[in-house]
Design a protein around this motif. Structure first.
Motif, PDB file in Angstrom:
ATOM      1  N   LEU A  25       0.832  -1.211   0.000  1.00  0.00           N
ATOM      2  CA  LEU A  25       0.000   0.000   0.000  1.00  0.00           C
ATOM      3  C   LEU A  25       0.860   1.252   0.000  1.00  0.00           C
ATOM      4  N   THR A  26       1.960   1.226   0.782  1.00  0.00           N
ATOM      5  CA  THR A  26       2.870   2.370   0.811  1.00  0.00           C
ATOM      6  C   THR A  26       3.414   2.645  -0.578  1.00  0.00           C
ATOM      7  N   LEU A  27       3.787   1.567  -1.284  1.00  0.00           N
ATOM      8  CA  LEU A  27       4.313   1.739  -2.637  1.00  0.00           C
ATOM      9  C   LEU A  27       3.241   2.311  -3.567  1.00  0.00           C
ATOM     10  N   PHE A  28       2.008   1.821  -3.443  1.00  0.00           N
ATOM     11  CA  PHE A  28       0.940   2.341  -4.289  1.00  0.00           C
ATOM     12  C   PHE A  28       0.636   3.800  -3.950  1.00  0.00           C
ATOM     13  N   LEU A  29       0.692   4.143  -2.679  1.00  0.00           N
ATOM     14  CA  LEU A  29       0.487   5.546  -2.285  1.00  0.00           C
ATOM     15  C   LEU A  29       1.554   6.430  -2.913  1.00  0.00           C
TER      16      LEU A  29
END
Lengths: 246, 179, 163
Positions: free
Chosen positions: A152-156
């Protein structure tokens, strides 16, 4: 002496006592009331194992990631007041944030560098948990939540750096959309996934607003919910991992 | 209630620092317990957390005052920058994209790595070496994970420092300047 | 559980079970319906995108033995290369990840900056990860003398407009 009287004046009244229903936490009962009586603190236990506060064990990596998430949320909301997700205006809004808005550049820098930091620290946190064996039973599920939080951090980050609509943003969206388009079977699955991501067939306004909504609403909400589960499970799994006791 | 019956109804979880108190007819539930290994969250934990927050905030603020966040030229659909590099955390992916059909490097490998990571604790079930940095009992697991890190970071390093125009390999000191 | 109970749970459909089944069925199917509707919602029915058939000026705008980049339409106009005298139109969207390859006159080839794909004068991939050759577009001369390109209609690399 004066400070004591000022403290007395501020705390010894009905207003203060209605908020903090205990005195200064100088004994065990008041210390537990500090934690249990506060919505934000009560996610933590009243008492923790000594290993939990050993700096050399956790290195504070998970907490640093969480703090960066908080800083990113606050600075992100501030940036939203000036940023308009339109392909005509987005880039100019970035320039305005840098040159025309008071402290605009500071908030943009905090947001961008904070995001880089969050990616790094979430990854380091994962390394710490692995090298200390913290993913083992009964913490298997929480490790899984953590891996999803890293994704999720990467997608954010991805959806975030697309928003300025500069060269980096445009070509990153182009590459991501075409990459998703290669999911087999390409003609059916890949093509429709690509269409959902772009909201059409070309990289344009529809794509920008989709990434914007993902970045400011969908992904942060999911991340916040999973962070809640992550913290909750730490407690339910018996606190942070530690060596077995003799 | 006798001791045996008690442990059946309220099984003890050795991993918890606290939990449902036992039912007992003695005077205090602290009786027959060893020395306590816990401290109160206030102030021991909460003050450390506060100090850490101040540290994080100050460090980030200093970085933000010294370095400006990158902003490239306005989007131009007809001109691809050469090389067009993603931010560092995606350069490993970009590197793999250049090798094979994009599906393998861009979707298949990341998905498989994610699934393996999530499932790791269900395969590695031994309880030895928990809570110790680089425990010798876990040498193989740690070695495998170290290989994973070296690969992931290595790809990023190659993408960041060794790839130049047209995604060709260059030495960092020979890197042609953009344009 | 006695033997009689087991028998009952296996065979008989009581009124209670009947309603329980339909209750769950209703809840789950309405959830599934809403989810499907939300997915369909994400696919727009009307797109405001540039047309795929467009004019790119007259043949005289493109000198013999040249490759010209037309940036608004994302294509190259090739004239008189590879032993073919006429005008041919080739896409400038790399088949790998959609970057724009650059024409390199000295080497007679297109080179993509993103992942290093190289395309020769026929549009074929000679190096790099691109999975497909660059497509050639069908083009004709309209009644006003301008070239009309249809970027949805692919042709072979020797398809040309005679000049």
């Amino acid at each position: 002496m004066k400070m004591n009287r000022l403290w007395e004046l501020l705390t010894n009244n009905r207003f203060y006592k209605s908020i903090f229903r205990h005195g200064y936490p100088d004994d065990e009962i008041k210390r537990s009331e500090v934690v249990t009586g506060n919505l934000f603190l009560h996610i933590q236990p009243v008492k923790v194992h000594k290993n939990t506060i050993r700096t050399g064990y956790t290195l504070g990596l998970g907490l640093i990631s969480f703090y960066l998430f908080i800083i990113l949320t606050v600075t992100g909301v501030l940036l939203m007041f000036y940023y308009i997700p339109s392909i005509e205006r987005a880039y100019n809004d970035m320039k305005d944030l840098e040159f025309a808005v008071s402290f605009g550049i500071i908030f943009r820098n905090l947001h961008r560098w904070g995001a880089h930091g969050m990616v790094a620290f979430v990854f380091l946190h994962m390394c710490r948990v692995f090298f200390t064996g913290g993913y083992k039973s009964p913490r298997e599920f929480n490790w899984g939540i953590g891996v999803i939080l890293l994704i999720l951090t990467l997608f954010l980050s991805l959806t975030g750096y697309l928003l300025p609509w500069d060269q980096l943003a445009f070509w990153a969206i182009t590459i991501v959309a075409n990459l998703i388009g290669t999911t087999p079977p390409e003609k059916i699955m890949g093509a429709s996934l690509r269409q959902v991501v772009l909201g059409g067939t070309i990289v344009g306004q529809n794509a920008l607003i989709r990434f914007y909504v993902m970045h400011v609403v969908v992904l942060p909400l999911v991340a916040a919910a999973l962070i809640g589960v992550h913290f909750w499970r730490i407690r339910k799994d018996g606190g942070i991992s530690r060596p077995a006791e003799e | 209630m006798d001791k045996k019956e008690e442990t059946v109804i309220f099984p003890k979880n050795p991993n918890k620092t606290y939990g449902l108190m036992e039912l007992t007819k003695t005077k205090s539930f602290q009786i027959e317990k060893g020395p306590d290994n816990t401290v109160t969250s206030w102030p021991h934990l909460l003050f450390r957390e506060l100090i850490l927050f101040m540290g994080v905030f100050i460090a980030l603020m200093i970085i933000s005052m010294v370095f400006n966040a990158p902003l490239e030229e306005q989007a131009n659909p007809s001109n691809t920058p050469n090389p067009a590099k993603a931010p560092w955390y995606f350069l490993g992916l970009q590197e793999m994209l250049a090798w094979a059909h994009p599906f393998w490097g861009g979707i298949f490998v990341p998905t498989v790595v994610t699934i393996i990571l999530i499932l790791t604790p269900y395969f590695d079930t031994s309880q030895k070496g928990v809570g110790v940095w680089f425990a010798p009992e876990r040498r193989i697991a740690n070695l495998l994970f170290t290989i994973f890190i070296v690969l992931a970071v290595g790809l990023i390093v190659v993408g960041e420092f060794f790839r130049g125009p047209n995604w060709q390999i260059f030495w960092p000191w020979n890197m042609p300047s953009p344009h | 559980m006695s033997e009689k109970d087991v028998k009952e749970t296996k065979s008989e459909i009581t009124r209670r079970k009947f309603f329980l089944f339909f209750g769950w069925f209703g809840i789950l199917s309405s959830l599934a319906g809403s989810a499907l509707g939300s997915v369909r919602f994400m696919f727009p029915n009307v797109l405001y995108e540039p047309p795929t058939t467009f004019k790119i000026g007259k043949p005289a705008d493109y000198p013999p033995n040249s490759v010209t980049f037309v940036q608004d339409q994302k294509l190259f106009v090739v004239r008189g290369k590879d032993g073919i005298e006429g005008i041919r139109i080739i896409s400038s969207v790399c088949t790998h990840m959609g970057c724009t390859p650059k024409w390199v006159e000295a080497k007679n080839q297109w080179e993509c900056p993103c992942h290093g794909s190289v395309f020769n004068l026929k549009g074929e991939v000679t190096a790099g990860p691109a999975p497909k050759p660059l497509p050639w577009y069908k083009a004709v001369i309209a009644s006003d003398g301008k070239i009309i390109v249809n970027s949805k209609d692919y042709v072979k690399s020797d398809y040309q407009i005679k000049v």
